[in-house]
Write a protein that holds these residues in place. Sequence first.
Motif, PDB file in Angstrom:
ATOM      1  N   ILE A  88      96.698  67.753  43.557  1.00  0.00           N
ATOM      2  CA  ILE A  88      97.293  66.445  43.241  1.00  0.00           C
ATOM      3  C   ILE A  88      97.021  65.457  44.375  1.00  0.00           C
ATOM      4  N   GLU A  89      97.113  65.936  45.607  1.00  0.00           N
ATOM      5  CA  GLU A  89      96.828  65.084  46.767  1.00  0.00           C
ATOM      6  C   GLU A  89      95.387  64.569  46.727  1.00  0.00           C
ATOM      7  N   LEU A  90      94.436  65.463  46.408  1.00  0.00           N
ATOM      8  CA  LEU A  90      93.041  65.053  46.305  1.00  0.00           C
ATOM      9  C   LEU A  90      92.828  64.115  45.122  1.00  0.00           C
ATOM     10  N   ALA A  91      93.475  64.426  44.001  1.00  0.00           N
ATOM     11  CA  ALA A  91      93.266  63.644  42.779  1.00  0.00           C
ATOM     12  C   ALA A  91      93.717  62.200  42.943  1.00  0.00           C
ATOM     13  N   ARG A  92      94.758  61.976  43.721  1.00  0.00           N
ATOM     14  CA  ARG A  92      95.255  60.608  43.919  1.00  0.00           C
ATOM     15  C   ARG A  92      94.243  59.744  44.676  1.00  0.00           C
ATOM     16  N   ARG A  93      93.275  60.363  45.319  1.00  0.00           N
ATOM     17  CA  ARG A  93      92.266  59.608  46.053  1.00  0.00           C
ATOM     18  C   ARG A  93      91.072  59.216  45.169  1.00  0.00           C
ATOM     19  N   LEU A  94      90.982  59.792  43.986  1.00  0.00           N
ATOM     20  CA  LEU A  94      89.825  59.543  43.136  1.00  0.00           C
ATOM     21  C   LEU A  94      89.858  58.130  42.562  1.00  0.00           C
ATOM     22  N   LYS A  95      88.694  57.498  42.506  1.00  0.00           N
ATOM     23  CA  LYS A  95      88.616  56.147  41.954  1.00  0.00           C
ATOM     24  C   LYS A  95      88.739  56.155  40.430  1.00  0.00           C
ATOM     25  N   SER A  96      88.276  57.228  39.820  1.00  0.00           N
ATOM     26  CA  SER A  96      88.343  57.337  38.361  1.00  0.00           C
ATOM     27  C   SER A  96      88.612  58.778  37.955  1.00  0.00           C
ATOM     28  N   THR A  97      89.502  58.938  36.971  1.00  0.00           N
ATOM     29  CA  THR A  97      89.768  60.266  36.417  1.00  0.00           C
ATOM     30  C   THR A  97      89.445  60.302  34.920  1.00  0.00           C
ATOM     31  N   ASP A  98      88.644  59.336  34.459  1.00  0.00           N
ATOM     32  CA  ASP A  98      88.253  59.299  33.053  1.00  0.00           C
ATOM     33  C   ASP A  98      87.569  60.609  32.667  1.00  0.00           C
ATOM     34  N   ASN A  99      87.907  61.105  31.492  1.00  0.00           N
ATOM     35  CA  ASN A  99      87.306  62.323  30.929  1.00  0.00           C
ATOM     36  C   ASN A  99      87.719  63.603  31.641  1.00  0.00           C
ATOM     37  N   MET A 100      88.578  63.543  32.647  1.00  0.00           N
ATOM     38  CA  MET A 100      89.004  64.739  33.377  1.00  0.00           C
ATOM     39  C   MET A 100      90.336  65.235  32.814  1.00  0.00           C
ATOM     40  N   ILE A 101      90.363  66.480  32.336  1.00  0.00           N
ATOM     41  CA  ILE A 101      91.554  67.065  31.719  1.00  0.00           C
ATOM     42  C   ILE A 101      91.939  68.325  32.492  1.00  0.00           C
ATOM     43  N   PRO A 102      92.903  68.234  33.423  1.00  0.00           N
ATOM     44  CA  PRO A 102      93.274  69.419  34.204  1.00  0.00           C
ATOM     45  C   PRO A 102      94.098  70.419  33.400  1.00  0.00           C
ATOM     46  N   ILE A 103      93.895  71.687  33.706  1.00  0.00           N
ATOM     47  CA  ILE A 103      94.683  72.782  33.130  1.00  0.00           C
ATOM     48  C   ILE A 103      95.457  73.438  34.265  1.00  0.00           C
ATOM     49  N   LEU A 104      96.768  73.321  34.230  1.00  0.00           N
ATOM     50  CA  LEU A 104      97.630  73.968  35.223  1.00  0.00           C
ATOM     51  C   LEU A 104      98.095  75.299  34.653  1.00  0.00           C
ATOM     52  N   VAL A 105      97.627  76.392  35.231  1.00  0.00           N
ATOM     53  CA  VAL A 105      97.962  77.730  34.711  1.00  0.00           C
ATOM     54  C   VAL A 105      99.405  78.068  35.083  1.00  0.00           C
ATOM     55  N   GLY A 106     100.168  78.522  34.094  1.00  0.00           N
ATOM     56  CA  GLY A 106     101.596  78.766  34.302  1.00  0.00           C
ATOM     57  C   GLY A 106     101.937  80.200  34.669  1.00  0.00           C
ATOM     58  N   HIS A 107     101.413  80.691  35.797  1.00  0.00           N
ATOM     59  CA  HIS A 107     101.791  82.035  36.247  1.00  0.00           C
ATOM     60  C   HIS A 107     103.300  82.082  36.538  1.00  0.00           C
ATOM     61  N   TYR A 108     103.942  83.186  36.153  1.00  0.00           N
ATOM     62  CA  TYR A 108     105.389  83.374  36.385  1.00  0.00           C
ATOM     63  C   TYR A 108     106.180  82.201  35.779  1.00  0.00           C
ATOM     64  N   PHE A 109     105.749  81.788  34.594  1.00  0.00           N
ATOM     65  CA  PHE A 109     106.246  80.550  33.986  1.00  0.00           C
ATOM     66  C   PHE A 109     107.766  80.528  33.831  1.00  0.00           C
ATOM     67  N   TYR A 110     108.345  81.593  33.329  1.00  0.00           N
ATOM     68  CA  TYR A 110     109.788  81.568  33.049  1.00  0.00           C
ATOM     69  C   TYR A 110     110.646  81.701  34.300  1.00  0.00           C
ATOM     70  N   TYR A 111     110.028  82.042  35.437  1.00  0.00           N
ATOM     71  CA  TYR A 111     110.764  82.034  36.697  1.00  0.00           C
ATOM     72  C   TYR A 111     110.791  80.635  37.319  1.00  0.00           C
ATOM     73  N   HIS A 112     109.835  79.785  36.914  1.00  0.00           N
ATOM     74  CA  HIS A 112     109.656  78.497  37.584  1.00  0.00           C
ATOM     75  C   HIS A 112     109.372  77.378  36.584  1.00  0.00           C
ATOM     76  N   THR A 113     110.028  77.414  35.436  1.00  0.00           N
ATOM     77  CA  THR A 113     109.739  76.459  34.372  1.00  0.00           C
ATOM     78  C   THR A 113     109.890  75.014  34.835  1.00  0.00           C
ATOM     79  N   ASN A 114     110.990  74.684  35.477  1.00  0.00           N
ATOM     80  CA  ASN A 114     111.219  73.300  35.908  1.00  0.00           C
ATOM     81  C   ASN A 114     110.157  72.829  36.894  1.00  0.00           C
ATOM     82  N   GLU A 115     109.760  73.719  37.818  1.00  0.00           N
ATOM     83  CA  GLU A 115     108.741  73.341  38.785  1.00  0.00           C
ATOM     84  C   GLU A 115     107.414  73.028  38.092  1.00  0.00           C
TER      85      GLU A 115
END
Length: 237
Positions: A88-115
């Motif tokens: 996220i820190e790197l992404a905020r520096r990008l001039k354009s994010t057009d066409n970029m679709i990030p996938i955040l993998v939800g390991h241990y999802f039910y232990y950390h749902t809110n996060e």
Amino acid sequence: MVQLKFAVFTRLCSPYTKLRYADREFYEPDSSAIMVDIGLRLASRGGGVVSMDYVKYVMHYSRKYVTLFVIPDVWHYEQHITNALRFIELARRLKSTDNMIPILVGHYFYYHTNEYFELLNELSEIFPVTLLGVTGNMVTVSPQPFRCVRKQTVCNQYILSVTNVAKKWGFKVHILGVARKTLDFIVRNNIDGVISVDSDKTSVRFPHRREYCERFREWLQPYEQPPLDEWLFELAT
């Protein structure tokens, strides 16, 4: 043939082309959506590293194609979240994010749902679409992931559960490493929160891309891929 509502990305085959960053694959089809994965070996060994080199690799494709890409994931939760924050820190520096679709993998999802949903919301402020990634062949709920080789129904129910939660929060899901039984399960149960999956599943490995793609289409039967324009509309809405 039954037309799928979601895309099935696979190695080097149009119209939904999967590339592996770990192998530095470069392939540019005429018309396709692209998915970039870091490779299971990196994630399992704790070597999924967020770097500008990875971002540049993704952007090489996003300049021309809609490009889904996995935020480098690790099975160790603390390092996994550190990777996401670093990205996220790197992404905020990008001039354009057009066409970029990030996938955040939800390991241990039910232990950390809110996060996870806090991170997904942050990513949504930067990118046009953000997806939650769910592993298709294992459930990461402990330091030793549960593999579903002989009990695919466990992974299927886990996928259904996580997808329903994500849908309530307004996010769609990508399934990483879908098994054939899971593919059938998604179609049979009309799980509309799944927008895409990826698979390298065939019974035999082929040295040439054309042979592999032909065998992959046989493996996919009786299903056929959705038209690219229709799928892109569903992705964006």
